[in-house]
Design an enzyme around this catalytic site. Sequence first.
Site, PDB file in Angstrom:
ATOM      1  N   SER A 132       0.843  -1.197   0.000  1.00  0.00           N
ATOM      2  CA  SER A 132       0.000   0.000   0.000  1.00  0.00           C
ATOM      3  C   SER A 132       0.881   1.251   0.000  1.00  0.00           C
ATOM      4  CB  SER A 132      -0.961  -0.052   1.195  1.00  0.00           C
ATOM      5  OG  SER A 132      -1.948   0.938   1.087  1.00  0.00           O
ATOM      6  N   GLU A 157      -9.917  -4.918  -3.765  1.00  0.00           N
ATOM      7  CA  GLU A 157      -9.200  -4.031  -2.851  1.00  0.00           C
ATOM      8  C   GLU A 157     -10.125  -3.037  -2.134  1.00  0.00           C
ATOM      9  OE1 GLU A 157      -5.812  -3.456  -2.236  1.00  0.00           O
ATOM     10  OE2 GLU A 157      -4.803  -4.709  -3.704  1.00  0.00           O
ATOM     11  N   HIS A 208      -8.166  -5.212   0.261  1.00  0.00           N
ATOM     12  CA  HIS A 208      -6.888  -4.563   0.551  1.00  0.00           C
ATOM     13  C   HIS A 208      -6.321  -5.133   1.852  1.00  0.00           C
ATOM     14  CE1 HIS A 208      -4.053  -1.298  -0.018  1.00  0.00           C
ATOM     15  NE2 HIS A 208      -4.282  -0.816   1.186  1.00  0.00           N
TER      16      HIS A 208
END
Length: 424
Positions: A180, A296, A351
């Site tokens: 990320s 995600e 995610h």
Amino acid sequence: MNSAPGHVVDVPTDRGNVPVRRTGPLRYATADRFRPPVLVPAGGDVPVSGAMCPQPPSRLEAVMGPSRNLPQDEDCLHLRITAPATPAGPRPVLVFLHGGGFSSGSGLLDWYDGARISAEGDLVVVSVNYRLGPLGFLRHPDVAAGNLGLLDQLAALRWVAENIARHGGDPAQVTVAGQSAGAISLALLLRHPDTPRLLRRAILQSPVLGPLQTDLAAAEADGAAFLAALDGDPFTAPAEALLTARTAAAAHAVERTGSRVTPPFSPVVGADPVPATPPATGLEGVDLLIGWNHEELTAFGLSRAAARAAEGPTFAAPVAEFGAWATSAGARVTTYRLDWEPAGSPFGAVHCLELPLLLGDGAAWRDAPMLGDVPWSDVDEFGRVLRGEWAAFARTGEVDPAATEGHPISWGLGPQTPPTSPNS
């Protein structure tokens, strides 16, 4: 040989228990507020308590669960090393840069413990803290130049280059993995001429290549909103006041962008160490593994169908564009997508879902809603397969799609031969 002191624990693997040594936290640099980091001298370890940068609560607790609280302090440029305790020749090194939207997180959290992948893959794992929020990414002409968190990361990589051999690692075989915000950081640092000299390979997990970067004018506007809301001198105000003013800057960023995903403080393109234009060359000999998870954006309130619809413009297309640049600059690129949908989870392939497959253990992830009803033994079984691929990439720069056959991960492009020139 690893001659550093540390705490040795046994990690169960399919080869039996493997002893690994956790060393640290150690200091890799020091920094005054709003100033660049200063690398500690090579050749000695400086033990520290292991604080994380002052920060608000994570906005992903509903997905990942609560994290173990660590002390918060501006003296936070720390790292931890996990390595097999059995002496051997120099081992490949995996450096991990955590996510958290440039506003939360710490490489020292239990989530990011590297014991399993270290034991199974025979790797030296280094987990890194860096400055966050206004302390790491404020840009204002009277206060800070921006991108201090990226400079921290570069300092950590320089520390690794100078010191990791003393911990059993091979400084010529360094892979840097980021997730990320950590992956975005890594994508931007690859523009800097020093970065390819400090790593051999890179793994970018779920990089949002676009919205979480700002230009100089936007960064300075957010910085002005922050200073206008700050009660006190930015150089002497308590950290709590900085976090309060951050809320005002966040509101300004939402108004400016129309998006609640964009944090108020993030990397600035065009400020050191991120050149405004990606270089045409410089990645020769660098292997890249880049990918994302299939759904995600359920982490940020989208339905699973909407998350899949957003996959193309948010991840697939930017990753393809980044991969094309990296390949033209000399790198060899492999892509993946994690398709795992844990039973009982409303989030699907969300995610951060790859993190418990790679790092941490059952205790660290026991309260993670994203894992649904899946027993930890099943998480660990699939994780062992994925950890094997990450470890193989760290060792050779290649993955083996056949090794994951029957598991929910898709491989896109295989390793590519770089073109002979940027125009070929």
